[in-house]
Design a protein around this motif. Structure first.
Motif, PDB file in Angstrom:
ATOM      1  N   ASP A  59      36.337  43.058  36.030  1.00 27.71           N
ATOM      2  CA  ASP A  59      35.072  42.356  36.312  1.00 27.71           C
ATOM      3  C   ASP A  59      35.212  40.858  36.054  1.00 27.71           C
ATOM      4  OD1 ASP A  59      33.747  44.681  36.991  1.00 27.71           O
ATOM      5  OD2 ASP A  59      32.771  44.948  35.048  1.00 27.71           O
ATOM      6  N   ALA A  68      37.399  39.050  38.697  1.00 29.44           N
ATOM      7  CA  ALA A  68      36.702  38.824  39.971  1.00 29.44           C
ATOM      8  C   ALA A  68      35.715  37.662  39.836  1.00 29.44           C
ATOM      9  CB  ALA A  68      35.973  40.097  40.403  1.00 29.44           C
ATOM     10  N   SER A  98      27.531  39.766  42.589  1.00 31.94           N
ATOM     11  CA  SER A  98      28.114  40.952  41.950  1.00 31.94           C
ATOM     12  C   SER A  98      26.998  41.963  41.677  1.00 31.94           C
ATOM     13  CB  SER A  98      28.795  40.562  40.637  1.00 31.94           C
ATOM     14  OG  SER A  98      29.355  41.704  40.032  1.00 31.94           O
ATOM     15  N   SER A 110      26.561  43.898  50.670  1.00 34.04           N
ATOM     16  CA  SER A 110      27.807  43.222  51.007  1.00 34.04           C
ATOM     17  C   SER A 110      27.709  42.587  52.396  1.00 34.04           C
ATOM     18  CB  SER A 110      28.921  44.258  50.951  1.00 34.04           C
ATOM     19  OG  SER A 110      30.100  43.686  51.324  1.00 34.04           O
ATOM     20  N   HIS A 161      31.348  41.193  45.045  1.00 31.87           N
ATOM     21  CA  HIS A 161      32.077  42.046  44.084  1.00 31.87           C
ATOM     22  C   HIS A 161      31.195  43.210  43.657  1.00 31.87           C
ATOM     23  CE1 HIS A 161      32.655  43.019  39.649  1.00 31.87           C
ATOM     24  NE2 HIS A 161      33.796  43.426  40.182  1.00 31.87           N
ATOM     25  N   ASP A 178      31.108  46.379  40.689  1.00 35.90           N
ATOM     26  CA  ASP A 178      31.668  47.071  39.536  1.00 35.90           C
ATOM     27  C   ASP A 178      31.499  48.565  39.833  1.00 35.90           C
ATOM     28  OD1 ASP A 178      31.883  48.511  37.174  1.00 35.90           O
ATOM     29  OD2 ASP A 178      30.986  46.947  35.936  1.00 35.90           O
ATOM     30  N   ASP A 228      34.691  42.547  48.849  1.00 32.23           N
ATOM     31  CA  ASP A 228      35.837  41.645  48.648  1.00 32.23           C
ATOM     32  C   ASP A 228      36.565  42.002  47.360  1.00 32.23           C
ATOM     33  OD1 ASP A 228      35.278  39.850  50.919  1.00 32.23           O
ATOM     34  OD2 ASP A 228      33.425  39.513  49.813  1.00 32.23           O
ATOM     35  N   PHE A 229      35.803  42.432  46.350  1.00 32.38           N
ATOM     36  CA  PHE A 229      36.377  42.798  45.051  1.00 32.38           C
ATOM     37  C   PHE A 229      35.696  44.088  44.575  1.00 32.38           C
ATOM     38  CE2 PHE A 229      36.148  38.123  45.137  1.00 32.38           C
ATOM     39  CZ  PHE A 229      37.484  37.779  44.908  1.00 32.38           C
ATOM     40  N   SER A 245      35.940  46.768  40.982  1.00 37.29           N
ATOM     41  CA  SER A 245      36.569  47.078  39.686  1.00 37.29           C
ATOM     42  C   SER A 245      36.499  48.565  39.403  1.00 37.29           C
ATOM     43  CB  SER A 245      35.811  46.381  38.550  1.00 37.29           C
ATOM     44  OG  SER A 245      35.595  45.028  38.826  1.00 37.29           O
ATOM     45  N   LEU A 305      41.638  45.910  39.731  1.00 39.87           N
ATOM     46  CA  LEU A 305      40.750  45.098  40.561  1.00 39.87           C
ATOM     47  C   LEU A 305      41.270  45.179  41.988  1.00 39.87           C
ATOM     48  CD1 LEU A 305      38.373  43.172  40.915  1.00 39.87           C
ATOM     49  CD2 LEU A 305      39.948  41.270  40.504  1.00 39.87           C
ATOM     50  N   MET A 312      41.326  43.602  45.434  1.00 43.76           N
ATOM     51  CA  MET A 312      41.069  42.245  45.963  1.00 43.76           C
ATOM     52  C   MET A 312      41.374  42.290  47.445  1.00 43.76           C
ATOM     53  SD  MET A 312      42.842  39.241  43.793  1.00 43.76           S
ATOM     54  CE  MET A 312      42.661  39.283  42.050  1.00 43.76           C
ATOM     55  N   CYS A 360      41.306  34.061  44.758  1.00 44.27           N
ATOM     56  CA  CYS A 360      40.863  34.415  43.400  1.00 44.27           C
ATOM     57  C   CYS A 360      41.912  33.925  42.418  1.00 44.27           C
ATOM     58  CB  CYS A 360      40.706  35.937  43.307  1.00 44.27           C
ATOM     59  SG  CYS A 360      40.078  36.514  41.720  1.00 44.27           S
TER      60      CYS A 360
END
Ligand code: PLP
Length: 406
Positions: A91, A94, A161, A179, A190, A192, A210-211, A213, A228, A230, A236
């Protein structure tokens, strides 16, 4: 194993309540196949994955095999997988990495009020560093409204996020929709997914993130290892500074046994996801129906929202969660009174107050999170234990009962 190493034994205090683990959102037991695989690697796979000799080559092979397994689980390209020390580091990488890599003076970050501290406290730190932060709230459903995210976006927004599934309520967020609106506005996204990976199908292409976790210990892998994702081409910066490991995205000698264990857990999850969520969802629904039937003045948080099949957040107004957790523990049941990371603090859960519960009701909630070892019999016994414990605790504090909110 010596007792000092093993730690305190698990105690079963009552023969009629054999010990049952209902706290899978805090952590999961490590699968036997993961333990066996990690033991082999600890013994024979000690090489440094950057070394060119055979010991190093074997370690490199194990790391790359695990990378492919994780990529298969997420529908990602193996090159998009970066191993980290867990969900918290994923997390933070990102968030700080994307903000720092942004070339323009766009200095705005958007998140929600129901995130895990790994995101919430990273946002606090960004603010101290001069980044503007918007925290979007939720209503009683616990679902983040994509339109509230849209309204929070500014020309200078770099990153949004929003978690995939909440660790306390289990509510699944409309991540693909959020997104897509971020991308329409050229903003990175991002999620989580620490709680969703291993409990439901997670496809980074369908979610268009894009990201993303994840953490090994939430789906029968070891602690202290995570990933992560990516997306290829996304800028990043690394969080740590050191060697060129993980294609320069995360320095540090690879934790080969942990990464190997995570790879086995990912392949195990890939198979288990075909059947487990349906079985566990039925069990969770039976548990909730039985609790509502047999205990007066109980309600389920966010019960009408899309939720992880294994998670139930239950409120017993007038009863403090902590003594209830202890009463159940003494009867052989492990549950949680909120997020494990915040237990020990007297503050009510920020997630439960964010969905509109009073501070008192938020302190009266239990999180029950099921897993593959839980059976119909264990669920019946847990309901019985809760009925006894709640009536006992309510007798001790008869005036504390408050009405059920609508
Ligand atoms: N994000 C969520 C939603 C979590 O539930 C957790 C752990 O509870 C984390 C992040 C942190 O993961 P880790 O324990 O691997 O650092």
């Amino acid at each position: 194993m010596a007792d000092a190493v093993r730690g305190p034994p698990l105690v079963t205090h009552s023969m009629s309540y054999p010990r049952a683990y209902f706290d899978h959102n805090a952590t999961t037991p490590i699968a036997e196949t993961v333990i066996a695989g990690m033991m082999d690697v600890l013994r024979d796979g000690f090489g440094n994955a950057s070394s060119i000799h055979q010991e190093g080559q074997r370690a490199r092979h194990l790391v790359e095999h695990a990378r492919r397994e994780v990529a298969r689980l997420l529908h990602a390209d193996p090159k998009e997988i970066v191993f980290t020390s867990g969900g918290t580091e994923a997390d933070n990488t990102a968030i700080f990495g994307a903000m720092e890599a942004s070339a323009s003076p766009r200095r705005h970050f958007v998140t929600t009020t129901i995130e895990h501290p790994a995101v919430l406290h990273a946002a606090d730190r960004l603010e101290q560093l001069g980044v503007e932060v918007t925290r979007v709230g939720v209503d009683a459903s616990g679902v983040v409204d994509p339109q509230s995210i849209r309204a929070a976006l500014r020309p200078e927004t770099v990153l949004v996020s929003v978690m995939h599934a909440n660790n306390e309520t289990g509510v699944i967020q409309p991540v693909a929709e959020i997104s897509s609106l971020c991308h329409e506005n050229r903003v990175l996204f991002h999620t989580d997914a620490v709680q969703s990976v291993g409990k439901m199908k997670v496809d980074v292409r369908a979610l268009d993130v894009d990201f993303l976790s994840l953490s090994g210990h939430k789906f029968f892998g070891p602690k202290g290892v995570g990933v992560l994702f990516m997306r290829k081409g996304v800028a990043c910066n690394p969080l740590l500074h050191g060697g060129k490991h993980e294609r320069g995205r995360r320095p540090g000698t690879e934790n080969v046994p942990g990464i190997h264990g995570l790879g086995i857990a990912a392949s195990f999850a890939h198979t288990a996801l075909q059947t487990e969520p349906e079985r566990i969802g039925k069990l969770r629904n039976e548990l909730e129906a039985a609790l509502m039937d047999s205990i007066p003045n109980v309600f389920i948080n966010c019960g009408g929202s899309p939720r992880l099949a294994n998670t139930s957040s239950v409120c017993f107004p007038g009863i403090e969660g902590e003594p209830l957790v202890i009463a159940l523990d003494l009867r052989g049941f492990a549950v949680s009174s909120g997020a494990a990371c915040s237990s020990g603090s007297v503050e009510p859960s920020h997630v439960l107050t964010a969905i509109g519960l009073s501070r008192q009701d938020a302190r009266s909630c239990l999180r029950i999170s099921l897993g593959p070892s839980n059976t119909v019999e264990q669920v019946k016994e847990l309901v019985g234990a809760l009925r006894d414990a709640t009536s006992h605790l309510r007798r001790l504090a008869p005036t504390a009962s408050s009405p059920v909110p609508v």
